[in-house]
Enzyme design. Structure first.
Site, PDB file in Angstrom:
ATOM      1  N   LYS A 106       0.858  -1.194   0.000  1.00  0.00           N
ATOM      2  CA  LYS A 106       0.000   0.000   0.000  1.00  0.00           C
ATOM      3  C   LYS A 106       0.892   1.241   0.000  1.00  0.00           C
ATOM      4  CE  LYS A 106      -3.947   2.003   2.523  1.00  0.00           C
ATOM      5  NZ  LYS A 106      -4.889   1.868   3.660  1.00  0.00           N
ATOM      6  N   SER A 142      -9.971   2.284   2.717  1.00  0.00           N
ATOM      7  CA  SER A 142      -9.026   2.959   1.857  1.00  0.00           C
ATOM      8  C   SER A 142      -8.059   2.014   1.137  1.00  0.00           C
ATOM      9  CB  SER A 142      -8.207   3.954   2.678  1.00  0.00           C
ATOM     10  OG  SER A 142      -7.367   3.270   3.600  1.00  0.00           O
ATOM     11  N   SER A 166     -10.409   0.199   7.088  1.00  0.00           N
ATOM     12  CA  SER A 166      -9.757   0.274   5.767  1.00  0.00           C
ATOM     13  C   SER A 166      -9.090  -1.018   5.295  1.00  0.00           C
ATOM     14  CB  SER A 166      -8.728   1.403   5.751  1.00  0.00           C
ATOM     15  OG  SER A 166      -9.369   2.638   5.586  1.00  0.00           O
TER      16      SER A 166
END
Lengths: 111, 493
Positions: free
Chosen positions: B79, B159, B183
């Site tokens: 990420k 997210s 998330s």
């Protein structure tokens, strides 16, 4: 506009001038159109969080740490961890938009 | 040979160790899938050379008969919230575009040490603020899932939307995620994959771009529970550079996996049965109870009375912390600088932040600045922190009656892109089931349960006491063994 520091006392609604003031405090430039858009959005969110005022919290302590831990102190040793140690000026400045003579460059500040 | 991109973490690691295939072959196969999936926009930057370099190191170790590590030969997606030495790290923002860290985050360093390699940096909601991956400066991530017979683009959750998409679309066997208020779990649920947020403090926050520091936790996203256990073990561990890092040994979660839940009590919180919850979500919950009962657990009703206040409290606490954390983006030390002609220092700050932050980030900074401002601090921020105490106490009381909690992960399946345009508040409600465990710092996981009537995946969430990731993983495994969930999206990209 109610200004009050007591718990459970919420502002009625936030005005355009106040949004402009907050934006200024947060150092975010906003034009008129952006402010116009932001005011109802913020009021919508703030209106929704006001339901927290329903809860009697007079005998509740605010949370300070989600998993209780004692504050650690590192050993008092110079450059104990090389990753967070000194002597890395080039690395620190590597991403600066303007670095000169080993310093961060900023616009001239004259008060 | 079988398609190596159909393999998960364990199968790749064990296959490389056994010599069934080389780490380089695996990395090449996934690099090819990444390169062919531009339509999904899951990666901000692909780093095929990094994946190959790590793979070659593992293959060389094997040739010499050395230990390959618990993630040896497994290429993963990272990420783009984790700082990676020499590779651009943006948090999906314009303000950090071009920022090249001169150091490596602890979590990513741990993974490389365990033998993993990096396929690239994954897209996300800007500064991890969002539930649909529609706030990234680098464009929306598109879910690989579609309703059968429809071409409409769906959200991959957020997210960690690049992470969920990469794993679901077989661009990576696993990916890192971060979870501040759902998330990891929400994107895992809506893309039919597995993801765990460990106890707050298990994974170091050092080198992770900060959103809300009292909530942020890293965790793995992968295809199954075993893969999550392996990867979490590699990510976790005490780090003196993070003041809230847990100074505890990392349990051997993989070795401890056991789907026998005899003697375990699983609580069903009746407050999670909210008005208007989707019928298919309720059905998945019922099935989950049956599966856990079948695994030997006893199902008990519990109450978490402050559940409805968790989300509004979160939307005070998280923006408050964000407004403070994001004050560092000033156009001086790193990232974007916008210096209008003749501008002074203050004007430069304001111009830089106006140009560098997206709308949702600005919205949250303003909310956070407001609730922390003089005169409003007690009414908003202190009250929210008191509610946070009550939410945590709800869980503590529940542990007198049960060992684990089972709930839906999300109130609905994936929705269409743009589905909540102009209504940020409605979007926030997507995390209603995920946020309470975040506020209480508890380990929580989402595992796939079933497809709904539209052919879209739904997830189930398991929550446990602090430090009981093993209990969460074991219950997840029990569900996984019984759900028979093996659906994957049909390739259209």
């Amino acid at each position: 506009m109610v200004r009050c520091g007591a718990a459970n006392a919420f502002a009625m609604s936030i005005t355009r001038e106040e949004v402009a003031k907050i934006a200024s405090l947060a150092r975010i430039r906003m034009d008129e159109a952006e402010l116009d858009r932001m005011v109802p959005e913020l009021n919508n969110i703030l209106g929704w969080v006001e339901q927290l005022g329903e809860v009697d919290t007079s005998s509740v302590e605010p949370m300070t740490a989600v998993i209780p831990q004692a504050m650690r102190l590192r050993d008092d040793v110079v450059d104990a961890d090389p990753l967070t140690a000194g002597g890395r000026r080039e690395d620190v400045l590597a991403n600066a938009p303007a670095a000169e003579h080993g310093f961060f460059g900023v616009p001239k500040v004259i008060e | 040979m079988t398609d190596l991109t159909n393999l998960g973490v364990k199968a790749i690691r064990d296959g490389v160790a056994a010599g069934d295939f080389t780490a380089r072959e695996v990395a090449e196969a996934f690099n090819a899938n990444v390169a062919a999936a531009k339509d999904l926009n899951a990666f901000i930057v692909a780093t095929p050379e990094k994946a190959l370099e790590a793979a070659d190191a593992v293959d060389a170790k094997r040739a010499k008969g050395e230990e390959l590590g618990t993630m040896g030969g497994v290429p993963i997606g990272m990420k783009d919230l984790f700082c990676t030495d020499g590779v651009q790290t943006t948090a999906a923002s314009h303000i950090l575009e071009g920022f090249v860290p001169q150091y490596e985050s602890t979590v990513s360093a741990n993974l490389w040490r365990a033998g993993a390699g990096m396929l690239g940096k994954l897209n996300l909601d800007q500064f991890a603020m969002g539930s649909s991956n529609e706030t990234s400066y680098f464009g929306n991530v598109i879910s690989p899932w579609r309703k059968p017979g429809s071409n409409a683009a769906l959200i991959p959750g957020g997210s960690s939307g690049g992470s969920s998409t990469a794993v679901a679309a077989r661009l990576a066997p696993a990916a890192t995620g971060t979870d501040t208020g759902g998330s990891i779990r929400q994107p895992a649920a809506v893309t039919g994959i597995t993801g765990i947020k460990p106890t707050y403090g298990r994974c170091s926050r050092w080198g992770v771009v900060a959103f809300a520091s009292s909530l942020d936790q890293a965790g793995p996203m992968a295809r199954d529970v075993t893969d999550c256990a392996i990867m979490l073990e590699a990510m976790a561990g005490f780090d003196p550079k993070d003041s809230t890092s847990l100074d505890m040994p990392v349990p051997q979660w993989e070795a401890g996996l056991n789907a026998d839940l005899k003697g375990k009590k699983v609580g069903i919180p009746h407050e999670y049965r909210m008005d208007g919850t989707d019928q298919a979500i309720l059905e998945s919950w019922e099935r989950g109870k049956e599966w856990l009962r079948d695994a030997g657990a006893e199902i008990v009703d519990i109450s978490l009375p402050h559940t409805k206040y968790a989300l509004p409290a979160y939307y005070i606490i998280a923006p408050a912390e964000a407004s403070s954390n994001l004050a560092r983006y000033d156009g001086v030390r790193y990232g974007l600088r916008d210096l209008p002609e003749g501008a002074g220092l203050q004007d430069m700050y304001a111009a830089t932040r106006a140009a560098g932050f997206g709308d949702e980030v600005k919205r949250r900074i303003l909310i956070g600045t407001y609730v922390l401002s003089a005169g409003f601090y007690d009414a908003y921020y202190t009250q929210a922190q008191k509610i946070r105490t009550l939410v945590a106490q709800d869980f503590e009381k529940a542990w007198n009656e049960c060992d684990l909690i089972l709930a839906p992960t999300t109130p609905n399946a994936a929705f269409p892109l743009g589905g909540f345009d102009g209504d940020p508040l409605a979007m926030y409600l997507n995390d209603v089931f995920a946020v309470p465990a975040s506020l209480a710092g508890l380990p929580a996981m989402s595992v796939p349960a079933m497809l709904n009537g539209d052919g879209l995946p739904l997830g189930l969430q398991i929550v446990s006491k602090p430090f009981d990731e093993q209990g969460v993983l074991n219950a997840g495994l029990a569900i996984e063994q019984r759900s028979g969930f093996d659906a994957t999206p049909d390739k259209w990209w």
